[in-house]
Design a protein around this motif. Structure first.
Motif, PDB file in Angstrom:
ATOM      1  N   PHE A  14       7.520  15.226 -19.408  1.00  0.00           N
ATOM      2  CA  PHE A  14       6.557  15.576 -20.446  1.00  0.00           C
ATOM      3  C   PHE A  14       5.270  14.759 -20.333  1.00  0.00           C
ATOM      4  O   PHE A  14       4.178  15.281 -20.535  1.00  0.00           O
ATOM      5  CB  PHE A  14       7.189  15.399 -21.831  1.00  0.00           C
ATOM      6  CG  PHE A  14       8.235  16.432 -22.118  1.00  0.00           C
ATOM      7  CD1 PHE A  14       7.893  17.746 -22.366  1.00  0.00           C
ATOM      8  CD2 PHE A  14       9.575  16.093 -22.118  1.00  0.00           C
ATOM      9  CE1 PHE A  14       8.849  18.709 -22.613  1.00  0.00           C
ATOM     10  CE2 PHE A  14      10.548  17.043 -22.372  1.00  0.00           C
ATOM     11  CZ  PHE A  14      10.186  18.357 -22.619  1.00  0.00           C
ATOM     12  N   VAL A  15       5.404  13.480 -20.008  1.00  0.00           N
ATOM     13  CA  VAL A  15       4.218  12.629 -19.863  1.00  0.00           C
ATOM     14  C   VAL A  15       3.333  13.132 -18.723  1.00  0.00           C
ATOM     15  O   VAL A  15       2.110  13.172 -18.851  1.00  0.00           O
ATOM     16  CB  VAL A  15       4.635  11.153 -19.658  1.00  0.00           C
ATOM     17  CG1 VAL A  15       3.461  10.309 -19.203  1.00  0.00           C
ATOM     18  CG2 VAL A  15       5.208  10.594 -20.943  1.00  0.00           C
ATOM     19  N   ILE A  16       3.930  13.531 -17.629  1.00  0.00           N
ATOM     20  CA  ILE A  16       3.157  14.053 -16.502  1.00  0.00           C
ATOM     21  C   ILE A  16       2.423  15.334 -16.924  1.00  0.00           C
ATOM     22  O   ILE A  16       1.255  15.539 -16.596  1.00  0.00           O
ATOM     23  CB  ILE A  16       4.048  14.304 -15.275  1.00  0.00           C
ATOM     24  CG1 ILE A  16       4.595  12.977 -14.739  1.00  0.00           C
ATOM     25  CG2 ILE A  16       3.300  15.054 -14.183  1.00  0.00           C
ATOM     26  CD1 ILE A  16       5.710  13.131 -13.709  1.00  0.00           C
ATOM     27  N   ASP A  27     -14.398  16.235 -14.597  1.00  0.00           N
ATOM     28  CA  ASP A  27     -15.258  17.076 -13.765  1.00  0.00           C
ATOM     29  C   ASP A  27     -15.018  16.843 -12.277  1.00  0.00           C
ATOM     30  O   ASP A  27     -15.392  17.668 -11.445  1.00  0.00           O
ATOM     31  CB  ASP A  27     -16.732  16.785 -14.085  1.00  0.00           C
ATOM     32  CG  ASP A  27     -17.099  17.189 -15.499  1.00  0.00           C
ATOM     33  OD1 ASP A  27     -16.456  18.111 -16.031  1.00  0.00           O
ATOM     34  OD2 ASP A  27     -18.019  16.569 -16.074  1.00  0.00           O
ATOM     35  N   ASP A  28     -14.390  15.725 -11.941  1.00  0.00           N
ATOM     36  CA  ASP A  28     -14.159  15.379 -10.540  1.00  0.00           C
ATOM     37  C   ASP A  28     -12.970  16.116  -9.932  1.00  0.00           C
ATOM     38  O   ASP A  28     -12.844  16.169  -8.709  1.00  0.00           O
ATOM     39  CB  ASP A  28     -13.916  13.871 -10.398  1.00  0.00           C
ATOM     40  CG  ASP A  28     -15.110  13.055 -10.862  1.00  0.00           C
ATOM     41  OD1 ASP A  28     -16.235  13.600 -10.856  1.00  0.00           O
ATOM     42  OD2 ASP A  28     -14.916  11.883 -11.225  1.00  0.00           O
ATOM     43  N   LEU A  29     -12.094  16.667 -10.754  1.00  0.00           N
ATOM     44  CA  LEU A  29     -10.865  17.286 -10.269  1.00  0.00           C
ATOM     45  C   LEU A  29     -10.848  18.770 -10.584  1.00  0.00           C
ATOM     46  O   LEU A  29     -11.195  19.185 -11.695  1.00  0.00           O
ATOM     47  CB  LEU A  29      -9.644  16.625 -10.924  1.00  0.00           C
ATOM     48  CG  LEU A  29      -9.490  15.116 -10.726  1.00  0.00           C
ATOM     49  CD1 LEU A  29      -8.390  14.594 -11.622  1.00  0.00           C
ATOM     50  CD2 LEU A  29      -9.193  14.802  -9.281  1.00  0.00           C
ATOM     51  N   SER A  30     -10.411  19.574  -9.614  1.00  0.00           N
ATOM     52  CA  SER A  30     -10.271  21.000  -9.884  1.00  0.00           C
ATOM     53  C   SER A  30      -8.950  21.245 -10.606  1.00  0.00           C
ATOM     54  O   SER A  30      -8.002  20.459 -10.515  1.00  0.00           O
ATOM     55  CB  SER A  30     -10.303  21.793  -8.581  1.00  0.00           C
ATOM     56  OG  SER A  30      -9.117  21.579  -7.841  1.00  0.00           O
ATOM     57  N   TRP A  35      -3.013  20.690 -11.343  1.00  0.00           N
ATOM     58  CA  TRP A  35      -1.706  21.298 -11.607  1.00  0.00           C
ATOM     59  C   TRP A  35      -0.801  21.315 -10.390  1.00  0.00           C
ATOM     60  O   TRP A  35       0.427  21.343 -10.532  1.00  0.00           O
ATOM     61  CB  TRP A  35      -1.871  22.670 -12.231  1.00  0.00           C
ATOM     62  CG  TRP A  35      -2.364  22.479 -13.624  1.00  0.00           C
ATOM     63  CD1 TRP A  35      -3.573  22.838 -14.120  1.00  0.00           C
ATOM     64  CD2 TRP A  35      -1.696  21.781 -14.679  1.00  0.00           C
ATOM     65  NE1 TRP A  35      -3.687  22.412 -15.426  1.00  0.00           N
ATOM     66  CE2 TRP A  35      -2.555  21.770 -15.800  1.00  0.00           C
ATOM     67  CE3 TRP A  35      -0.467  21.157 -14.804  1.00  0.00           C
ATOM     68  CZ2 TRP A  35      -2.213  21.175 -17.012  1.00  0.00           C
ATOM     69  CZ3 TRP A  35      -0.122  20.566 -16.008  1.00  0.00           C
ATOM     70  CH2 TRP A  35      -0.985  20.578 -17.094  1.00  0.00           C
ATOM     71  N   THR A  36      -1.369  21.244  -9.194  1.00  0.00           N
ATOM     72  CA  THR A  36      -0.522  21.099  -8.008  1.00  0.00           C
ATOM     73  C   THR A  36       0.146  19.725  -8.021  1.00  0.00           C
ATOM     74  O   THR A  36       1.373  19.614  -7.857  1.00  0.00           O
ATOM     75  CB  THR A  36      -1.338  21.278  -6.718  1.00  0.00           C
ATOM     76  OG1 THR A  36      -1.902  22.586  -6.715  1.00  0.00           O
ATOM     77  CG2 THR A  36      -0.467  21.082  -5.492  1.00  0.00           C
TER      78      THR A  36
END
Length: 118
Positions: A14-16, A27-30, A35-36
């Motif tokens: 759940f924490v993840i 903004d740095d991460l797609s 989610w991958t």
């Protein structure tokens, strides 16, 4: 030990997931990257629940704990939560082994009492 470790791993699941929701705002991460990585982490935490007693299961659990701490570079709160879950992981292993030893001792005493009474 298995029950305590599995409980810790389910909490990490759940924490993840919640960390993924926070990381999506960056903004740095797609979203695909977030989610991958989170999906793999969540899958590993669930699969480890069944692998705890197998060879290498506890070491993979430690690797997951390290991954949680390292994820703090993207979600700073994860430094703290990773350390907390690392402590819980240690406690689950440490006290879980003590509980398993006590259960084995009680079972041996019950078996000896049954054999003496028969």
């Amino acid at each position: 030990m298995r029950t305590l470790c599995a409980s810790t791993l389910i909490g990490e699941f759940f924490v993840i997931g919640f960390a993924g929701l926070v990381a999506m705002k960056s903004d740095d991460l797609s979203m695909a990257t977030v989610w991958t990585v989170c999906g793999i982490g969540m899958l590993v935490s669930v699969l480890l629940c069944g692998m705890i007693t197998r060879p290498g299961g506890l070491q993979l659990g430690w690797a997951l704990q390290a991954g949680l701490i390292v994820s703090g570079f993207w979600v700073p709160l994860m430094f703290f939560l990773g350390a907390v879950f690392g402590g819980l992981w240690w406690a689950s292993i440490h006290y879980g082994r003590k509980i398993d030893e006590a259960k084995a001792r009680w079972a041996a005493q019950a078996e000896a009492a049954e054999a003496a009474g028969a």
